[in-house]
Design a protein around this motif. Structure first.
Motif, PDB file in Angstrom:
ATOM      1  N   UNK A  24       0.149   7.065  -1.127  1.00 32.66           N
ATOM      2  CA  UNK A  24      -0.356   7.002   0.245  1.00 32.66           C
ATOM      3  C   UNK A  24      -1.117   5.701   0.477  1.00 32.66           C
ATOM      4  N   UNK A  25      -1.867   5.262  -0.528  1.00 26.49           N
ATOM      5  CA  UNK A  25      -2.586   3.985  -0.404  1.00 26.49           C
ATOM      6  C   UNK A  25      -1.606   2.835  -0.203  1.00 26.49           C
ATOM      7  N   UNK A  26      -0.527   2.845  -0.960  1.00 26.26           N
ATOM      8  CA  UNK A  26       0.472   1.787  -0.831  1.00 26.26           C
ATOM      9  C   UNK A  26       1.181   1.890   0.523  1.00 26.26           C
ATOM     10  N   UNK A  27       1.513   3.103   0.922  1.00 29.20           N
ATOM     11  CA  UNK A  27       2.182   3.305   2.215  1.00 29.20           C
ATOM     12  C   UNK A  27       1.302   2.808   3.351  1.00 29.20           C
ATOM     13  N   UNK A  28       0.011   3.072   3.252  1.00 27.29           N
ATOM     14  CA  UNK A  28      -0.917   2.643   4.311  1.00 27.29           C
ATOM     15  C   UNK A  28      -0.944   1.118   4.429  1.00 27.29           C
TER      16      UNK A  28
END
Length: 107
Positions: A24-28
């Motif tokens: 999720x951090x990377x997607x954000x």
């Protein structure tokens, strides 16, 4: 620009795995890059004199979906209640991908 990788990573950010927070951090991080590319497509098409009237509402909806996805990934990262259901987040991702592909074909 081939955006397939970006959208694959957005989908990864919705998967319920032990590494979901990291994904999720990377997607954000990718959301602003996708937003920037969407704006670049708009600019390129406008510069070329392409009438985007038929795409205006879809572009606005894609921008809103990007905002919603950013909040969704934030909620995963922070461990708070998710702001979207997983299926809704995936629908948003697919909508944005499809709209950007349609714009890209026009360039």
């Amino acid at each position: 620009m081939d955006m397939g990788y970006y959208f694959e990573k957005l989908h990864d950010g919705t998967n319920k795995t032990s590494a979901q927070r990291d994904k999720a951090e990377y997607a954000k991080v990718l959301v602003p890059l996708i937003r920037e590319q969407l704006q670049e497509y708009q600019s390129d098409l406008t510069t070329r004199g392409v009438n985007l009237k038929s795409h205006e509402s879809a572009i606005a909806q894609a921008e809103q979906h990007l905002n919603d996805l950013e909040r969704y990934f934030d909620s995963i990262i922070s461990g708070k209640k998710k702001t979207l259901k997983v299926d809704t987040a995936r629908e948003y991702i697919n909508f944005i991908r499809d709209e950007m592909a349609a714009l890209e074909k026009m360039i």
